[in-house]
Write a protein that holds these residues in place. Sequence first.
Motif, PDB file in Angstrom:
ATOM      1  N   GLU A   1       0.830  -1.204   0.000  1.00 24.44           N
ATOM      2  CA  GLU A   1       0.000   0.000   0.000  1.00 24.44           C
ATOM      3  C   GLU A   1       0.867   1.258   0.000  1.00 24.44           C
ATOM      4  N   CYS A   2       1.968   1.245   0.719  1.00 24.28           N
ATOM      5  CA  CYS A   2       2.885   2.388   0.703  1.00 24.28           C
ATOM      6  C   CYS A   2       3.398   2.649  -0.709  1.00 24.28           C
ATOM      7  N   ILE A   3       3.694   1.596  -1.436  1.00 23.05           N
ATOM      8  CA  ILE A   3       4.167   1.748  -2.817  1.00 23.05           C
ATOM      9  C   ILE A   3       3.075   2.370  -3.675  1.00 23.05           C
ATOM     10  N   VAL A   4       1.889   1.790  -3.621  1.00 23.70           N
ATOM     11  CA  VAL A   4       0.769   2.278  -4.427  1.00 23.70           C
ATOM     12  C   VAL A   4       0.460   3.740  -4.093  1.00 23.70           C
ATOM     13  N   ASN A   5       0.418   4.055  -2.811  1.00 18.61           N
ATOM     14  CA  ASN A   5       0.058   5.407  -2.391  1.00 18.61           C
ATOM     15  C   ASN A   5       1.137   6.441  -2.700  1.00 18.61           C
TER      16      ASN A   5
ATOM     17  N   LEU B   1       3.397   6.360  -5.354  1.00 17.21           N
ATOM     18  CA  LEU B   1       3.859   6.456  -6.739  1.00 17.21           C
ATOM     19  C   LEU B   1       3.528   7.798  -7.386  1.00 17.21           C
ATOM     20  N   ASP B   2       2.313   8.271  -7.236  1.00 13.95           N
ATOM     21  CA  ASP B   2       1.919   9.516  -7.910  1.00 13.95           C
ATOM     22  C   ASP B   2       2.752  10.709  -7.461  1.00 13.95           C
ATOM     23  N   SER B   3       3.121  10.748  -6.194  1.00 13.68           N
ATOM     24  CA  SER B   3       3.903  11.871  -5.671  1.00 13.68           C
ATOM     25  C   SER B   3       5.410  11.617  -5.784  1.00 13.68           C
ATOM     26  N   ASN B   4       5.780  10.424  -6.256  1.00  7.57           N
ATOM     27  CA  ASN B   4       7.183  10.020  -6.338  1.00  7.57           C
ATOM     28  C   ASN B   4       7.845  10.066  -4.963  1.00  7.57           C
ATOM     29  N   ASN B   5       7.080   9.681  -3.953  1.00  7.67           N
ATOM     30  CA  ASN B   5       7.610   9.642  -2.590  1.00  7.67           C
ATOM     31  C   ASN B   5       6.950   8.486  -1.837  1.00  7.67           C
ATOM     32  N   ILE B   6       7.588   7.342  -1.905  1.00  9.37           N
ATOM     33  CA  ILE B   6       7.093   6.165  -1.193  1.00  9.37           C
ATOM     34  C   ILE B   6       7.720   6.185   0.193  1.00  9.37           C
ATOM     35  N   ASP B   7       6.891   6.280   1.205  1.00  8.67           N
ATOM     36  CA  ASP B   7       7.388   6.305   2.579  1.00  8.67           C
ATOM     37  C   ASP B   7       6.930   5.034   3.288  1.00  8.67           C
ATOM     38  N   LEU B   8       7.862   4.120   3.463  1.00  9.96           N
ATOM     39  CA  LEU B   8       7.547   2.828   4.069  1.00  9.96           C
ATOM     40  C   LEU B   8       7.310   2.925   5.570  1.00  9.96           C
ATOM     41  N   THR B   9       7.525   4.109   6.150  1.00 14.78           N
ATOM     42  CA  THR B   9       7.267   4.292   7.581  1.00 14.78           C
ATOM     43  C   THR B   9       5.851   4.793   7.841  1.00 14.78           C
ATOM     44  N   VAL B  10       5.137   5.140   6.786  1.00  3.92           N
ATOM     45  CA  VAL B  10       3.770   5.659   6.933  1.00  3.92           C
ATOM     46  C   VAL B  10       2.803   4.554   6.513  1.00  3.92           C
ATOM     47  N   ARG B  11       2.584   3.640   7.438  1.00  2.81           N
ATOM     48  CA  ARG B  11       1.698   2.507   7.153  1.00  2.81           C
ATOM     49  C   ARG B  11       0.400   2.694   7.922  1.00  2.81           C
ATOM     50  N   LYS B  12      -0.694   2.253   7.307  1.00  4.95           N
ATOM     51  CA  LYS B  12      -2.008   2.414   7.943  1.00  4.95           C
ATOM     52  C   LYS B  12      -2.219   1.462   9.115  1.00  4.95           C
ATOM     53  N   ARG B  13      -1.669   0.277   9.000  1.00  9.74           N
ATOM     54  CA  ARG B  13      -1.845  -0.747  10.041  1.00  9.74           C
ATOM     55  C   ARG B  13      -3.328  -0.992  10.336  1.00  9.74           C
ATOM     56  N   ASP B  14      -4.069  -1.207   9.271  1.00 10.85           N
ATOM     57  CA  ASP B  14      -5.517  -1.427   9.379  1.00 10.85           C
ATOM     58  C   ASP B  14      -5.782  -2.745  10.105  1.00 10.85           C
ATOM     59  N   GLY B  15      -6.280  -2.645  11.324  1.00 10.20           N
ATOM     60  CA  GLY B  15      -6.548  -3.826  12.144  1.00 10.20           C
ATOM     61  C   GLY B  15      -7.534  -4.792  11.524  1.00 10.20           C
ATOM     62  N   LEU B  16      -8.418  -4.283  10.657  1.00 14.14           N
ATOM     63  CA  LEU B  16      -9.391  -5.161  10.015  1.00 14.14           C
ATOM     64  C   LEU B  16      -8.681  -6.205   9.141  1.00 14.14           C
ATOM     65  N   LEU B  17      -7.572  -5.814   8.501  1.00 13.85           N
ATOM     66  CA  LEU B  17      -6.805  -6.767   7.693  1.00 13.85           C
ATOM     67  C   LEU B  17      -6.221  -7.880   8.561  1.00 13.85           C
TER      68      LEU B  17
ATOM     69  N   ASN C   1      10.769   4.859 -16.473  1.00 19.70           N
ATOM     70  CA  ASN C   1      12.119   5.326 -16.763  1.00 19.70           C
ATOM     71  C   ASN C   1      12.497   6.521 -15.893  1.00 19.70           C
ATOM     72  N   TYR C   2      12.281   6.391 -14.609  1.00 16.76           N
ATOM     73  CA  TYR C   2      12.647   7.439 -13.660  1.00 16.76           C
ATOM     74  C   TYR C   2      12.906   6.798 -12.310  1.00 16.76           C
ATOM     75  N   LEU C   3      13.571   7.539 -11.447  1.00 20.01           N
ATOM     76  CA  LEU C   3      13.852   7.039 -10.103  1.00 20.01           C
ATOM     77  C   LEU C   3      12.756   7.484  -9.149  1.00 20.01           C
ATOM     78  N   ILE C   4      12.444   6.609  -8.224  1.00 21.39           N
ATOM     79  CA  ILE C   4      11.404   6.858  -7.229  1.00 21.39           C
ATOM     80  C   ILE C   4      12.087   7.035  -5.878  1.00 21.39           C
ATOM     81  N   HIS C   5      11.665   8.034  -5.134  1.00 18.39           N
ATOM     82  CA  HIS C   5      12.219   8.290  -3.809  1.00 18.39           C
ATOM     83  C   HIS C   5      11.503   7.396  -2.801  1.00 18.39           C
ATOM     84  N   VAL C   6      12.268   6.579  -2.106  1.00 17.89           N
ATOM     85  CA  VAL C   6      11.721   5.645  -1.133  1.00 17.89           C
ATOM     86  C   VAL C   6      12.351   5.940   0.231  1.00 17.89           C
TER      87      VAL C   6
END
Length: 177
Positions: free
Chosen positions: A60-64, A66-82, A109-114
């Motif tokens: 989900e972090c990747i999907v969310n 991509l559009d801003s070219n800023n994938i932040d793996l520390t910003v997770r929803k942690r949806d308890g329902l899942l 053909n571009y770099l993504i900030h992770v």
Amino acid sequence: MYITSKSTMKKIIISSINHNLNNAIALLRLIKTPIYQDDSVGPYYSSIGSHIRHILDFFECIVNGLDSNNIDLTVRKRDGLLSRDKEFAIEYICKLQETLFSYVDVNTNYLIHVTDNMGKGKVTVNYTLESIMSHANSHAMHHYAIIGYILHNLDIEIKIPGFGYNPTTPINKREGA
């Protein structure tokens, strides 16, 4: 084998991810909800559901991001329902698979900030879409191995070919020989 076409490489990566996500769906269909939610196995006392949720958070972090070219793996929803509702998790996985499939023809053909926390604070590095998706797939396999450990300790035997093993693991080791 070297793959020179980015489109071919992306198709293989997405196909591999979807195969592994199908394994998660197969597992969820084979186990009962109490097993999905059971957090009695030490030393971490995490449930299969919490590992599935964690895997999906990563994607989900990747999907969310991509559009801003800023994938932040520390910003997770942690949806308890899942973590608690395996049917909800199955639906979520199916939607994720559709989204990932839609990336096959996306220009990459571009770099993504992770951004991730490496233990000493957040660090941002550059990835390609293919590399962050490969990373997410390896991350999922790692958690599948933990799920296999949980199932073993709950004395539950589930047979899903290759589940929890890296494809480079020798077959005789995968079979426990």
